[in-house]
Design a protein around this motif. Structure first.
Motif, mmCIF file in Angstrom:
data_model
loop_
_atom_site.group_PDB
_atom_site.id
_atom_site.type_symbol
_atom_site.label_atom_id
_atom_site.label_comp_id
_atom_site.label_asym_id
_atom_site.label_seq_id
_atom_site.Cartn_x
_atom_site.Cartn_y
_atom_site.Cartn_z
ATOM 1 N N THR A 143 0.885 -9.566 -14.104
ATOM 2 C CA THR A 143 1.778 -10.377 -13.265
ATOM 3 C C THR A 143 2.624 -9.499 -12.357
ATOM 4 O OG1 THR A 143 1.882 -12.044 -15.022
ATOM 5 C CG2 THR A 143 3.577 -12.140 -13.321
ATOM 6 N N ARG A 144 3.106 -8.408 -12.884
ATOM 7 C CA ARG A 144 3.902 -7.490 -12.059
ATOM 8 C C ARG A 144 3.055 -6.912 -10.927
ATOM 9 N NH1 ARG A 144 5.772 -4.536 -15.848
ATOM 10 N NH2 ARG A 144 7.832 -5.502 -15.999
ATOM 11 N N ARG A 145 1.801 -6.610 -11.232
ATOM 12 C CA ARG A 145 0.902 -6.088 -10.196
ATOM 13 C C ARG A 145 0.665 -7.146 -9.118
ATOM 14 N NH1 ARG A 145 -2.482 -4.371 -13.363
ATOM 15 N NH2 ARG A 145 -3.883 -6.178 -13.468
ATOM 16 N N ASP A 146 0.462 -8.405 -9.527
ATOM 17 C CA ASP A 146 0.285 -9.486 -8.544
ATOM 18 C C ASP A 146 1.542 -9.682 -7.702
ATOM 19 O OD1 ASP A 146 -2.226 -9.854 -9.582
ATOM 20 O OD2 ASP A 146 -1.647 -11.543 -10.885
ATOM 21 N N ARG A 147 2.685 -9.599 -8.360
ATOM 22 C CA ARG A 147 3.943 -9.775 -7.627
ATOM 23 C C ARG A 147 4.156 -8.675 -6.604
ATOM 24 N NH1 ARG A 147 8.538 -6.650 -7.927
ATOM 25 N NH2 ARG A 147 8.378 -6.587 -10.212
ATOM 26 N N LEU A 148 3.827 -7.445 -6.984
ATOM 27 C CA LEU A 148 3.995 -6.329 -6.041
ATOM 28 C C LEU A 148 3.029 -6.440 -4.863
ATOM 29 C CD1 LEU A 148 4.444 -3.352 -8.551
ATOM 30 C CD2 LEU A 148 6.212 -4.405 -7.124
ATOM 31 N N SER A 149 1.816 -6.971 -5.125
ATOM 32 C CA SER A 149 0.840 -7.076 -4.042
ATOM 33 C C SER A 149 1.232 -8.136 -3.016
ATOM 34 C CB SER A 149 -0.549 -7.403 -4.616
ATOM 35 O OG SER A 149 -0.544 -8.700 -5.190
ATOM 36 N N ILE A 150 1.954 -9.161 -3.417
ATOM 37 C CA ILE A 150 2.340 -10.240 -2.500
ATOM 38 C C ILE A 150 3.774 -10.087 -2.008
ATOM 39 C CG2 ILE A 150 3.267 -11.883 -4.166
ATOM 40 C CD1 ILE A 150 1.778 -14.088 -2.765
ATOM 41 N N GLU A 151 4.523 -9.181 -2.648
ATOM 42 C CA GLU A 151 5.942 -9.067 -2.329
ATOM 43 C C GLU A 151 6.162 -8.584 -0.898
ATOM 44 O OE1 GLU A 151 9.907 -7.812 -4.803
ATOM 45 O OE2 GLU A 151 8.212 -6.457 -4.914
ATOM 46 N N ALA A 152 5.316 -7.636 -0.422
ATOM 47 C CA ALA A 152 5.481 -7.100 0.936
ATOM 48 C C ALA A 152 5.251 -8.207 1.984
ATOM 49 C CB ALA A 152 4.503 -5.954 1.150
ATOM 50 N N THR A 153 4.215 -9.022 1.757
ATOM 51 C CA THR A 153 3.936 -10.133 2.673
ATOM 52 C C THR A 153 5.085 -11.133 2.668
ATOM 53 O OG1 THR A 153 1.573 -9.881 2.255
ATOM 54 C CG2 THR A 153 2.292 -11.951 3.229
ATOM 55 N N TYR A 154 5.575 -11.433 1.451
ATOM 56 C CA TYR A 154 6.690 -12.381 1.335
ATOM 57 C C TYR A 154 7.929 -11.856 2.058
ATOM 58 C CZ TYR A 154 10.574 -14.883 -0.828
ATOM 59 O OH TYR A 154 11.730 -15.610 -1.043
ATOM 60 N N GLN A 155 8.177 -10.560 1.932
ATOM 61 C CA GLN A 155 9.366 -9.992 2.559
ATOM 62 C C GLN A 155 9.257 -10.037 4.085
ATOM 63 O OE1 GLN A 155 11.937 -9.151 0.506
ATOM 64 N NE2 GLN A 155 13.086 -9.120 2.427
ATOM 65 N N GLN A 156 8.052 -9.806 4.619
ATOM 66 C CA GLN A 156 7.851 -9.894 6.064
ATOM 67 C C GLN A 156 8.124 -11.310 6.578
ATOM 68 O OE1 GLN A 156 3.833 -7.889 6.152
ATOM 69 N NE2 GLN A 156 4.683 -7.019 8.026
ATOM 70 N N ILE A 157 7.668 -12.289 5.808
ATOM 71 C CA ILE A 157 7.897 -13.676 6.199
ATOM 72 C C ILE A 157 9.393 -13.981 6.227
ATOM 73 C CG2 ILE A 157 7.551 -16.077 5.499
ATOM 74 C CD1 ILE A 157 4.856 -15.235 4.340
#
Length: 367
Positions: free
Chosen positions: A188-202
């Motif tokens: 879950t932490r790995r999934d969160r880190l992979s999507i976190e950058a995209t979420y932050q850009q949004i």
């Protein structure tokens, strides 16, 4: 050893053995030794019971018409003890016991009685020691049995109180659960880190446009988005192509413009949906991560609690086992002691019994 042999000689010559001889041969009622039966001066023996009394008692006895039973026994005990002669034969463990008296038969009887009294006293001494050991073991066993029962009851109560049936099985399950939770949290932490950058850009873009969305990695990966983009691009090319031929108010120009706006709006709407989907996905992953962390902490707490209970349980089990081993050891020793109490080894045995001498040894008449 010489010390032991000399000690045993002293035992044979003791008043205890002499007292046994007096009782065994009933010397206090012997016709020649009991002053109550005759006047000692008229006896054929030179024995005078008063000579063996302590000085403090001689006067008292003289004042009395007759001596007491206790006084006679004490005097005879001292007489027998003083008359016994015990010698260790050279280079052996054999002793020779002799006794001097005016009556040869009485001398032989006292000698044999002294030997038998010593052997009997040895049996009795061993038996007394054994009985004392049995008594001590019995008392100790009672205390050990009580301690064992208490420790067993404490173990039962603790198991019942904590609901412990199979601690090892619970520990294994808890450890497996902890390992599974740790793996899930890592994924879950790995999934969160992979999507976190995209979420932050949004989140960083205010009033995002199509170009803003297209600049974010992963937004164009969806097939529906790619199809909408293709339609929007086609509509845009068509609008550019028509604008080169017709004016703004021409029906074809108006139709091309409307088609483009429709395709563009659909494309933008899909991009916004993708953006919201990423936000929802990120929020769900983050919530799931927090939940897994809580589960992991709870599982760690459970394991710590189980370990504490297991430690206490093992301590109680060790106490029960120690008390049981101690009790069984003492119980075995108790049975051995009680079963062998009647199988005592004799301290000594008689090799040659005393015989009645044929001739007196005193006085030497020729001299």
């Amino acid at each position: 050893s010489w010390t032991y042999l000399n000690s045993q000689i002293s035992v044979i010559e003791s008043r205890k053995i002499a007292g046994r001889v007096v009782d065994k041969l009933k010397l206090t009622t012997h016709k020649d030794l009991d002053p109550r039966q005759q006047i000692m001066s008229e006896s054929r023996f030179s024995f005078n019971w008063r000579d063996w009394l302590p000085e403090s008692m001689q006067t008292v006895q003289e004042e009395k018409a007759e001596p007491t039973e206790e006084g006679i026994k004490n005097s005879l005990t001292d007489w027998v003890a003083g008359g016994l002669d015990v010698k260790l034969q050279k280079d052996s463990q054999l002793v020779e016991i002799s006794f001097e008296a005016e009556d040869p038969e009485l001398a032989a009887q006292i000698t044999i009685a002294a030997a038998n009294a010593y052997i009997t006293s040895g049996y009795e001494a061993n038996l007394e020691v054994t009985q004392q050991a049995v008594g001590w073991l019995t008392e100790r066993l009672s205390g050990l049995k009580t301690a064992l029962n208490e420790s067993e009851q404490n173990l039962i109560n603790y198991r019942s109180k904590e609901g412990l049936l199979d601690v090892d099985g619970v520990q294994t399950l808890s450890a497996q659960e902890l390992e599974d939770l740790a793996d899930k949290l890592s994924d879950t932490r790995r999934d969160r880190l992979s999507i976190e950058a995209t979420y932050q850009q949004i989140k960083d873009i205010k009033n995002p446009t199509v170009q803003d969305y297209e600049s974010i990695p992963g937004f164009l990966d969806s097939a529906s988005v790619q199809s909408a983009k293709s339609l929007a691009d086609t509509a845009e090319e068509k609008l550019i192509e028509v604008s080169k031929v017709y004016g703004k108010k021409h029906p074809r120009m108006i139709a091309a413009k409307a088609n483009y706006n429709k395709a563009y709006a659909k494309y933008l709407r899909l991009l916004k949906n993708v953006s919201k989907g990423i936000e929802r996905q990120y929020s769900a992953i983050k919530s799931n991560e927090a939940s897994l962390k809580n589960e992991l902490n709870r599982s760690k707490g459970d394991i710590r609690e189980i370990n504490k209970k297991s430690f206490k349980l093992r301590e109680l089990e060790r106490e029960v086992e120690t008390n049981r081993q101690l009790y069984e050891t003492f119980f075995t020793r108790f049975k051995e002691t009680t079963e062998t109490s009647g199988m005592q080894t004799a301290l000594a045995r008689i090799i040659d019994k005393a015989t009645v001498p044929a001739y007196p040894i005193k006085p030497r008449k020729k001299l």
